[in-house]
Design an enzyme around this catalytic site. Structure first.
Site, PDB file in Angstrom:
ATOM      1  N   HIS A  53       1.314  -1.252  -0.083  1.00 30.17           N
ATOM      2  CA  HIS A  53       0.126   0.105  -0.899  1.00 30.17           C
ATOM      3  C   HIS A  53       0.827   1.139   0.101  1.00 30.17           C
ATOM      4  O   HIS A  53       1.431   2.163   0.894  1.00 30.17           O
ATOM      5  CB  HIS A  53      -0.931   0.111   1.394  1.00 30.17           C
ATOM      6  CG  HIS A  53      -1.998   0.283   0.922  1.00 30.17           C
ATOM      7  ND1 HIS A  53      -3.753   0.193   1.435  1.00 30.17           N
ATOM      8  CD2 HIS A  53      -2.043   2.622   1.391  1.00 30.17           C
ATOM      9  CE1 HIS A  53      -3.975   1.965   0.876  1.00 30.17           C
ATOM     10  NE2 HIS A  53      -3.083   2.820   1.187  1.00 30.17           N
ATOM     11  N   ASP A  57       1.732   8.760  -6.433  1.00 28.46           N
ATOM     12  CA  ASP A  57       1.657  10.107  -6.423  1.00 28.46           C
ATOM     13  C   ASP A  57       2.080  10.598  -5.028  1.00 28.46           C
ATOM     14  O   ASP A  57       1.704  12.165  -4.578  1.00 28.46           O
ATOM     15  CB  ASP A  57       0.879  10.922  -7.138  1.00 28.46           C
ATOM     16  CG  ASP A  57      -0.665  10.755  -6.437  1.00 28.46           C
ATOM     17  OD1 ASP A  57      -0.978   8.852  -5.734  1.00 28.46           O
ATOM     18  OD2 ASP A  57      -1.229  10.408  -7.281  1.00 28.46           O
ATOM     19  N   GLY A 222      -9.988   7.926  -1.228  1.00 20.42           N
ATOM     20  CA  GLY A 222     -10.718   9.541  -1.824  1.00 20.42           C
ATOM     21  C   GLY A 222     -12.180   9.158   0.151  1.00 20.42           C
ATOM     22  O   GLY A 222     -11.585   8.528   1.221  1.00 20.42           O
ATOM     23  N   GLU A 254     -10.669   4.142   7.136  1.00 16.86           N
ATOM     24  CA  GLU A 254      -9.292   4.716   7.658  1.00 16.86           C
ATOM     25  C   GLU A 254      -9.778   6.077   8.582  1.00 16.86           C
ATOM     26  O   GLU A 254      -9.065   5.896  10.122  1.00 16.86           O
ATOM     27  CB  GLU A 254      -8.710   4.999   6.725  1.00 16.86           C
ATOM     28  CG  GLU A 254      -7.699   6.050   6.816  1.00 16.86           C
ATOM     29  CD  GLU A 254      -6.841   6.411   5.755  1.00 16.86           C
ATOM     30  OE1 GLU A 254      -5.475   7.174   5.643  1.00 16.86           O
ATOM     31  OE2 GLU A 254      -7.509   6.336   3.958  1.00 16.86           O
ATOM     32  N   HIS A 275      -6.108   0.186   4.909  1.00 17.08           N
ATOM     33  CA  HIS A 275      -5.983   0.616   6.400  1.00 17.08           C
ATOM     34  C   HIS A 275      -7.174  -0.230   7.346  1.00 17.08           C
ATOM     35  O   HIS A 275      -6.375  -1.242   7.790  1.00 17.08           O
ATOM     36  CB  HIS A 275      -6.366   2.296   6.404  1.00 17.08           C
ATOM     37  CG  HIS A 275      -5.617   3.208   5.949  1.00 17.08           C
ATOM     38  ND1 HIS A 275      -3.786   3.289   5.723  1.00 17.08           N
ATOM     39  CD2 HIS A 275      -5.799   3.185   4.110  1.00 17.08           C
ATOM     40  CE1 HIS A 275      -4.247   3.892   5.212  1.00 17.08           C
ATOM     41  NE2 HIS A 275      -4.650   4.216   4.295  1.00 17.08           N
ATOM     42  N   ASP A 333       2.297   4.466   2.709  1.00 16.77           N
ATOM     43  CA  ASP A 333       0.626   4.786   2.366  1.00 16.77           C
ATOM     44  C   ASP A 333       1.549   6.340   0.997  1.00 16.77           C
ATOM     45  O   ASP A 333       1.287   5.943   0.335  1.00 16.77           O
ATOM     46  CB  ASP A 333       0.428   5.943   3.091  1.00 16.77           C
ATOM     47  CG  ASP A 333      -0.656   5.855   2.783  1.00 16.77           C
ATOM     48  OD1 ASP A 333      -1.758   5.684   1.523  1.00 16.77           O
ATOM     49  OD2 ASP A 333      -1.620   6.629   3.716  1.00 16.77           O
ATOM     50  N   ASP A 334       2.093   7.090   2.109  1.00 19.43           N
ATOM     51  CA  ASP A 334       2.341   8.058   1.049  1.00 19.43           C
ATOM     52  C   ASP A 334       3.285   8.853   1.555  1.00 19.43           C
ATOM     53  O   ASP A 334       3.870  10.496   2.857  1.00 19.43           O
ATOM     54  CB  ASP A 334       1.766   9.433   1.115  1.00 19.43           C
ATOM     55  CG  ASP A 334       0.227   8.859   0.285  1.00 19.43           C
ATOM     56  OD1 ASP A 334       0.211   8.994  -0.918  1.00 19.43           O
ATOM     57  OD2 ASP A 334      -0.306   8.686   0.736  1.00 19.43           O
TER      58      ASP A 334
END
Length: 397
Positions: A53, A57, A222, A254, A275, A333-334
């Site tokens: 996961h 971007d 989202g 999440e 999540h 994740d990010d």
């Protein structure tokens, strides 16, 4: 870091003060990200890993953003890596809405540019290889990186000539070149967006078209308050995905309630849950998913900084997952926005959540078993892990 440097079963009381504060959420300001950036990185599990996961971007190098902006003549609010990093990163626990707003700081630089999109995919593979990842599934929304054949045009772009289809092609190229250069396996997952159900059937078609070129699944990301009853486009897309044998994961639980997880599993037929922390609020659902061996894609650092979980890591749902021997993975994740690496998620799990080396091995094996690879490739991946973890009895010749 050598094996002798691996701490086993560290308890919160035994960790240094700064880590203890990190564990309990008592650090203020930017202390958590600063640890990733300035302190020598603690590598607590120096063995091959699997990551399931992570958003492409949300995993871009800041230097690349600056380089592309300069080439394209796009003005940014900062000119150095340090200054731009401070613009992008979340420095303290916030809301998911504030976190999502961070993408607007840089996505307009990358979106619509073939060279940039291929480059971020290639560099992503290099960065994961450096973290000891041998298999990664990276996800992204093709529509968010396009500037034509997408309505509305994202990031205030002008109409261009890069369609979602061409975006997928460029990402595939970058990942494939990265695989060859850095000797790891990378596959991709295409994201539907909850606020744009009109894009979802496009995403399924792209999954079908590129299923033999590295695309292994579909995702839904989202705002979790936008359910499928009100947005039937997602349900139709997932029904088509199931009909065509396309693997399915869904961001759920999440920040949204356990009912979102239930919808993901029962309506969208998700095979994994992104999540899934709020599943624990519904003990009946949780027990059912445990029995089904449902996989939860856990992102420790992310869940703190988005406000998804209690900032005290000792109370994190992953602690319950660990104790219950659930099927889950550890993921970044990010990492761009959290200024983190997979090593930070692992060191947090060890120092703050009672993880051991044996649990890290179990988690990665479960991750491989729950990957969206074809069975033959999955067996090969598992064999690599078993061998690296010393879990295969070697025959003497």
């Amino acid at each position: 870091m050598s094996e002798s440097c691996i701490y086993r079963g560290a308890a919160i009381s035994a960790v240094p003060p700064v880590l203890s504060a990190q564990c309990t959420g008592s650090l203020t300001g930017s202390s958590l990200p600063a640890m990733a950036e300035h302190a020598p990185e603690q590598v607590v599990f120096n063995k091959p890993k699997v990551e399931l996961h992570v958003h492409l971007d949300g995993a871009i190098r800041v230097q690349t953003i600056l380089d592309v902006a300069k080439r394209r003549g796009i003005r940014l609010p900062a000119n150095t890596v340090e200054e731009m990093t401070s613009q992008i990163i979340l420095e303290e626990p916030a809301t998911l809405t504030k976190f999502l707003g961070k993408f607007a700081e840089y996505m307009h630089v990358i979106a619509g540019d073939r060279e940039a999109i291929k480059r971020i995919a290639y560099e992503f593979v290099e960065d994961k290889a450096k973290e000891g990842v041998i298999y990664v599934e990276v996800r992204y929304s093709p529509h968010f990186l396009a500037n034509t054949k997408v309505d509305p045009l994202p990031w205030n772009q002008k109409e261009g000539d890069l369609s979602p289809d061409e975006v997928v092609h460029q990402v595939n190229e970058g990942l494939s070149e990265g695989e060859r250069a850095f000797n790891i396996k990378a596959r991709s997952i295409l994201c539907c967006m909850r606020h744009m159900p009109s894009w979802s059937m496009d995403v399924v078609e792209l999954c079908k078209k590129y299923c033999n070129e590295g695309v292994v699944a579909i995702d839904l990301a989202g705002d979790e308050s936008l359910n499928c009853e009100a947005n039937p486009g997602h349900r139709k897309a997932y029904e088509e995905a199931e009909r065509c044998g396309i693997h399915r994961t869904v961001h759920a639980g999440e920040v949204g309630p356990a009912s979102v997880v239930k919808e993901a599993v029962e309506v969208l037929k998700a095979e994994r849950v992104g999540h899934g922390y709020r599943t624990l609020e519904d003990p009946v659902l949780y027990k059912k998913l445990l029995a089904q061996n449902m996989h939860f894609e856990v992102c420790p650092i992310s869940s703190k900084l988005t406000g998804a979980c209690d900032p005290d890591f000792s109370k994190h749902p992953a602690v319950t997952f660990r104790k219950d021997k659930a099927n889950y993975s550890l993921n970044t994740d990010d990492p761009l926005i959290f200024n983190s690496t997979l090593h930070l998620d692992y060191s947090t799990a060890l120092n703050c959540m009672g993880f051991t080396e044996e649990e890290f091995k179990r988690v990665n094996i479960k991750s491989a078993e729950s990957s969206f690879l074809p069975e033959k490739e999955k067996k090969e991946l598992l064999h690599k892990l078993y061998e690296a973890y010393g879990m295969i009895q070697r025959t003497a010749f």
